[in-house]
Design a protein around this motif. Structure first.
Motif, PDB file in Angstrom:
ATOM      1  N   GLY A   1       0.952  -1.222  -0.110  1.00  0.00           N
ATOM      2  CA  GLY A   1      -0.033   0.046   0.051  1.00  0.00           C
ATOM      3  C   GLY A   1       0.902   1.140  -0.130  1.00  0.00           C
ATOM      4  O   GLY A   1       0.448   2.309  -0.600  1.00  0.00           O
ATOM      5  N   ASN A   2       1.942   1.317   0.738  1.00  0.00           N
ATOM      6  CA  ASN A   2       2.871   2.344   0.896  1.00  0.00           C
ATOM      7  C   ASN A   2       3.605   2.468  -0.689  1.00  0.00           C
ATOM      8  O   ASN A   2       3.661   3.692  -0.879  1.00  0.00           O
ATOM      9  CB  ASN A   2       3.747   2.245   1.814  1.00  0.00           C
ATOM     10  CG  ASN A   2       3.096   2.102   3.271  1.00  0.00           C
ATOM     11  OD1 ASN A   2       2.060   2.806   3.465  1.00  0.00           O
ATOM     12  ND2 ASN A   2       4.074   1.790   4.278  1.00  0.00           N
ATOM     13  N   GLU A   3       4.114   1.520  -1.279  1.00  0.00           N
ATOM     14  CA  GLU A   3       4.773   1.614  -2.479  1.00  0.00           C
ATOM     15  C   GLU A   3       3.870   2.152  -3.652  1.00  0.00           C
ATOM     16  O   GLU A   3       4.165   2.665  -4.612  1.00  0.00           O
ATOM     17  CB  GLU A   3       5.443   0.334  -2.886  1.00  0.00           C
ATOM     18  CG  GLU A   3       6.494   0.544  -3.907  1.00  0.00           C
ATOM     19  CD  GLU A   3       7.330  -0.471  -4.134  1.00  0.00           C
ATOM     20  OE1 GLU A   3       8.295  -0.653  -3.814  1.00  0.00           O
ATOM     21  OE2 GLU A   3       6.765  -1.413  -4.801  1.00  0.00           O
ATOM     22  N   SER A   4       2.312   1.957  -3.453  1.00  0.00           N
ATOM     23  CA  SER A   4       1.578   2.337  -4.331  1.00  0.00           C
ATOM     24  C   SER A   4       1.525   3.695  -4.701  1.00  0.00           C
ATOM     25  O   SER A   4       0.974   4.221  -5.665  1.00  0.00           O
ATOM     26  CB  SER A   4       0.226   1.961  -3.868  1.00  0.00           C
ATOM     27  OG  SER A   4       0.062   0.174  -3.952  1.00  0.00           O
ATOM     28  N   TRP A   5       1.817   4.625  -3.567  1.00  0.00           N
ATOM     29  CA  TRP A   5       1.761   5.920  -3.864  1.00  0.00           C
ATOM     30  C   TRP A   5       2.860   6.292  -4.675  1.00  0.00           C
ATOM     31  O   TRP A   5       2.930   7.443  -5.454  1.00  0.00           O
ATOM     32  CB  TRP A   5       2.139   6.746  -2.478  1.00  0.00           C
ATOM     33  CG  TRP A   5       0.839   6.483  -1.483  1.00  0.00           C
ATOM     34  CD1 TRP A   5       0.856   5.578  -0.488  1.00  0.00           C
ATOM     35  CD2 TRP A   5      -0.472   7.515  -1.671  1.00  0.00           C
ATOM     36  NE1 TRP A   5      -0.478   5.800   0.134  1.00  0.00           N
ATOM     37  CE2 TRP A   5      -1.073   6.749  -0.480  1.00  0.00           C
ATOM     38  CE3 TRP A   5      -0.781   8.297  -2.454  1.00  0.00           C
ATOM     39  CZ2 TRP A   5      -2.364   7.473  -0.207  1.00  0.00           C
ATOM     40  CZ3 TRP A   5      -1.920   9.094  -2.176  1.00  0.00           C
ATOM     41  CH2 TRP A   5      -2.797   8.426  -0.916  1.00  0.00           C
TER      42      TRP A   5
ATOM     43  N   GLU B   1      -6.857   3.093 -12.848  1.00  0.00           N
ATOM     44  CA  GLU B   1      -6.187   1.624 -12.291  1.00  0.00           C
ATOM     45  C   GLU B   1      -5.609   1.648 -11.091  1.00  0.00           C
ATOM     46  O   GLU B   1      -6.135   0.882 -10.212  1.00  0.00           O
ATOM     47  CB  GLU B   1      -5.279   0.665 -13.428  1.00  0.00           C
ATOM     48  CG  GLU B   1      -5.123  -0.435 -13.004  1.00  0.00           C
ATOM     49  CD  GLU B   1      -3.929  -1.045 -13.469  1.00  0.00           C
ATOM     50  OE1 GLU B   1      -3.535  -0.463 -14.675  1.00  0.00           O
ATOM     51  OE2 GLU B   1      -3.732  -2.304 -13.413  1.00  0.00           O
ATOM     52  N   VAL B   2      -4.690   2.713 -11.034  1.00  0.00           N
ATOM     53  CA  VAL B   2      -3.974   2.852  -9.660  1.00  0.00           C
ATOM     54  C   VAL B   2      -5.003   3.123  -8.514  1.00  0.00           C
ATOM     55  O   VAL B   2      -4.966   2.539  -7.755  1.00  0.00           O
ATOM     56  CB  VAL B   2      -3.107   3.842  -9.909  1.00  0.00           C
ATOM     57  CG1 VAL B   2      -2.278   4.360  -8.574  1.00  0.00           C
ATOM     58  CG2 VAL B   2      -2.091   3.644 -10.657  1.00  0.00           C
ATOM     59  N   VAL B   3      -5.869   4.209  -8.660  1.00  0.00           N
ATOM     60  CA  VAL B   3      -6.603   4.563  -7.557  1.00  0.00           C
ATOM     61  C   VAL B   3      -7.938   3.616  -7.256  1.00  0.00           C
ATOM     62  O   VAL B   3      -8.570   3.441  -6.229  1.00  0.00           O
ATOM     63  CB  VAL B   3      -7.213   5.771  -7.955  1.00  0.00           C
ATOM     64  CG1 VAL B   3      -6.020   6.959  -7.875  1.00  0.00           C
ATOM     65  CG2 VAL B   3      -8.092   6.131  -9.039  1.00  0.00           C
TER      66      VAL B   3
END
Lengths: 334, 463
Positions: free
Chosen positions: A54-58, B101-103
């Motif tokens: 989740g953190n890396e998704s930023w 897709e990301v959000v």
């Protein structure tokens, strides 16, 4: 203020979220290299294992915010920063894999643990190097990158910003682990954290001072209209660092985290004051790089709907994994 | 080094990084559905076997998920790194789509992954079920948006071009572009198929070793049950994709994938070809007479399949990868169909769990879904060449102005990393399978009602 300006702010917020969240993840990797006790290493690692994806998704959000909203930046800056970003990607691959493999063992597996530590450090370093490579200027001609593969080095400037990034993330990690732990672990990271504060202060100051001589940038810090902005940013940053140094070991975790947030906020304001309206120094402004309205509106609405939802369930995940870290006392057999 | 070399290296790098990445979602999407089914059964029946299955497959899932994530991040950056002009031109459309897709997808699956894998003892049964479902929904949304983006590249719609840049005019037409609906269903079913073979194959191994039979029985039953239903559906969908998408919008691909060169073509069905692209002919080929016409639904054997020379030479896709990609997928499909039907017959005769020869077949079939997916994507991507955005932007005009050595260096590194990772992944999955569903034996989760951190936070997920 135009849609493009709003997008730049959105972009900087995504950058901040990434630095705050994955910063401590990567920094914990660095801390495991400095920490000597395997059980403490394993405990810190678990903070990462729970939340790293989740953190890396930023970071991915940041990349897509650039690509969707400022596509010219994507088209120019990414090829310009090919080498540092490719090296960052290899580091992130190794880090992600090592996190999953460490979970396959009880206790601390030394081989994957070493990979985890060094991959985290290198990912941080190359992110900083890429950022410095951008900040010190990118040669552009006819809407394309016109430099050469090593242009990002800027006479070694990006190596300095790389080290500063390592210091920043180690600082972030120390503060976070300090707030999440007690006893021996807390004292141990407080010490490491104070070193990181000093390194970060030095790194930031040097990066600032040498920016003007580093490359073809025209980021004039003295520009009168933006002077108050970056001065304010610098002041917040400096006081944040001072409070952080004092609070590690002498005050509660909340104060330490608060001071870290001041450091990030100050740094962000500093950057905004320095850069705006440029996104790719020296030539490309946010307005030149922006997507057409039809794209920006869709992106703003789409992100606007989902970002609050994301923040809600990410906060929930943090709440589930709340509480002080417990370092196991017994010897774990591998 | 010339532009051609830079272009070729960049294309090879994309091919390798994309093929490596797709392998992992092709396993994890379906596995997460299977996990959710197991946990649902556990919640309904309270039988321990379903909980053990959930935990076992969760462990296997976890090993692959991380690799899928990091290899996906590579692709995200690679769009800009190696295809900068493309990134600039399609940013307002493809960039926005992948931002969605990301959000909607990435954050969702990432946000609940921690709870799913490490939540034992911290969250109750309902939240665990919810976390699993959220991860599954996230993975499916990922497939959706990626197919929106890629389908737009195959059949671009809803745009106008301003100074070379693609700008959205009508988002409905952008997203629901002509090829998206069929290709999306095709891919979604494909990943369920590939996960089913993976689960079935591993379960079959337990039959061969006569271990964990209750789990093996359930695994094989569910996997073959799913396959028996979706494989015929996939045949129908694939057929529609071939005629309603490829035939209609990507005719050169259809010609290339059948392996004929002459404009009149041939009524035979090519099994093997050795094309000489520049001479526009096959050095040799192996074909079954009249079968081409039969497949074209003319049983008189008179309808030929035309050849690639109908397309001007500069616009011809490379025949080799397009042909062999398609044959791999299609013949792989026929093999899957045959094995699945054999499974159905054995099941009806009550011999599914005792037929050791069939368990060996299932074990060998473990990777077949992945091979078919690789084949299909190779067909679609090489078949679209020389275009990167079909009939709008040439791949040759889309590549980043780098020095070829940079791409060669990164290509070699990716190849080395990814080969090593394939080995590591296989080794750890094999290890998890050998250790079995009850490993490690001593760890027990805390009672779900207790919200405190467990005394020993060191958890092997799945324990």
């Amino acid at each position: 203020m135009t849609l493009a300006d709003g997008w730049m702010i959105y972009l900087l917020l995504a950058l901040t979220m990434y630095v705050v969240l994955d910063g401590y993840d990567l920094g914990i990797g660095v801390l495991t290299l400095l920490e000597r006790n395997d059980r403490r290493r394993r405990s810190m690692y678990e903070l990462v294992a729970w939340m790293w994806d989740g953190n890396e998704s930023w970071l991915v959000l940041l990349a897509l915010a650039i690509w969707s909203g400022l596509p010219l930046v994507a088209g120019i800056a990414l090829p310009a920063l090919y080498i540092p970003l490719a090296l960052m990607l290899f580091s992130l691959i190794l880090r992600g894999v090592s996190i999953e493999m460490l979970a396959q063992y009880e206790g601390w597996n030394p081989s994957w643990g070493t990979v985890f530590g060094w991959a985290s450090l290198l990912a941080a370093f190359w992110q900083g190097a890429a950022f410095g490579g951008l900040l010190a200027g990118v040669a552009v001609r006819g809407g394309s990158f016109a430099g050469h593969p090593w242009s990002f080095l800027h006479n070694g400037y990006s190596m300095l910003t790389g080290l500063a990034a390592v210091a920043l993330y180690t600082f972030a990690a120390a503060v976070w682990v300090y707030a999440r732990s007690d006893g021996v672990l807390q004292r141990s990271v407080a010490r490491l954290g104070r070193f990181a504060v000093v390194a970060l202060a030095a790194g930031t100051a040097l990066s600032w001072a040498l920016l003007q001589t580093a490359g073809s940038t025209n980021l004039d810090a003295g520009a009168s209209s933006r002077l108050p902005v970056w001065l304010a940013g610098a002041a917040i940053l400096a006081s944040g660092l001072a409070v952080a140094f004092w609070s590690l070991g002498h005050a509660s975790g909340r104060i330490a985290v608060g001071s870290a947030l001041a450091v990030y906020g100050g740094g962000l304001t500093l950057l905004l004051g320095l850069l705006y309206p440029r996104v790719v120094p020296p030539d490309i402004t946010v307005h030149a790089a922006a997507s057409p309205h039809a794209a920006l509106v869709f992106a703003i609405v789409g992100a606007g709907i989902f970002i609050p939802i994301i923040l809600t369930y990410q906060s929930f995940a943090y709440w589930v994994f709340r509480g002080k870290l417990r370092v196991p006392k017994e010897v774990t057999v591998q | 080094m010339s532009h051609d070399t830079l272009l070729d290296l960049s294309r090879w790098q994309w091919a390798i990084t994309a093929m490596f990445h797709v392998t992992f979602p092709a396993l994890t999407v379906g596995t997460s559905v299977f996990m959710a089914a197991c946990y649902w059964m556990y919640m309904r029946t309270d039988e321990d076997v379903w909980l053990r299955m959930f935990r076992f497959w969760r462990r296997i899932f976890g090993i692959g998920f991380a690799i899928g994530v990091v290899s996906g991040i590579v692709l995200t950056f690679e769009f800009g790194l190696n295809w900068g002009p493309f990134a600039h031109d399609v940013g307002p459309i493809i960039g926005v789509i992948i931002l969605m897709e990301v959000v909607t997808a990435f954050f969702l699956e990432a946000g609940f992954l921690g709870l799913l894998v490490f939540g034992d003892g911290r969250i109750g049964k309902r939240m665990m079920m919810f976390a699993n479902v959220m991860v599954t929904v996230g993975t499916v949304l990922s497939v959706t948006w990626i197919l929106v983006a890629n389908s737009w590249m195959q059949t671009p719609a809803g745009f106008k071009r301003v100074d070379g840049q693609f700008q959205p005019v009508d988002w409905q037409h952008v997203i629901l572009n002509p090829s998206f609906p069929l290709r999306f269903i095709h891919m979604l079913v494909a990943v369920l198929i590939s996960a089913s073979w993976f689960i079935g194959g591993i379960s079959a191994w337990y039959f061969l070793k006569q271990r964990h039979l209750p789990i093996a029985r359930r695994g094989v039953s569910i996997a073959l049950g799913v396959l028996a239903i979706v494989l015929p559906v996939q045949g129908f969908i694939g057929d529609s994709v071939a005629f309603d998408v490829v035939g209609k919008y990507k005719a050169p691909e259809l010609l290339a994938m059948e392996g004929n060169w002459s404009k009149k073509g041939s009524t035979s069905y090519n099994l093997l070809v050795w094309p000489d692209q520049s001479a526009a002919e096959n050095d040799w080929h192996v074909a079954i007479p009249m079968l081409g016409s039969f497949i074209g639904k003319d049983f008189s054997g008179n309808t030929p399949t035309p050849g690639l020379k109908l397309v001007p030479s500069k616009l011809r896709p490379l025949m080799s990868p397009t042909f062999y990609g398609f044959r791999t997928m299609y013949l792989g499909y026929l093999l899957m169909f045959a094995v699945a039907m054999a499974g159905v017959i054995l099941r009806l005769r009550g011999r599914l769990f005792s037929a050791r020869w069939f368990h060996k077949v299932l074990l060998w079939m473990t990777p077949i879904g992945i091979l078919a997916i690789w084949g299909g994507w190779i067909t679609a991507e090489t078949g679209r060449q020389p275009w990167i955005v079909n009939r709008q932007l040439l791949t040759a005009d889309a590549v980043s102005p780098l020095h070829a050595w940079q791409v060669l260096a990164s290509l070699v590194c990716f190849l080395a990393f990814y080969l090593a990772l394939l080995g590591i992944y296989s080794w750890y999955v094999a290890r998890a399978v050998r250790q079995g569903p009850d490993y490690p034996p001593e760890a027990e989760p805390q009672a779900p009602a207790q919200p405190q951190a467990p005394v020993r936070p060191g958890l092997v997920p799945g324990s």
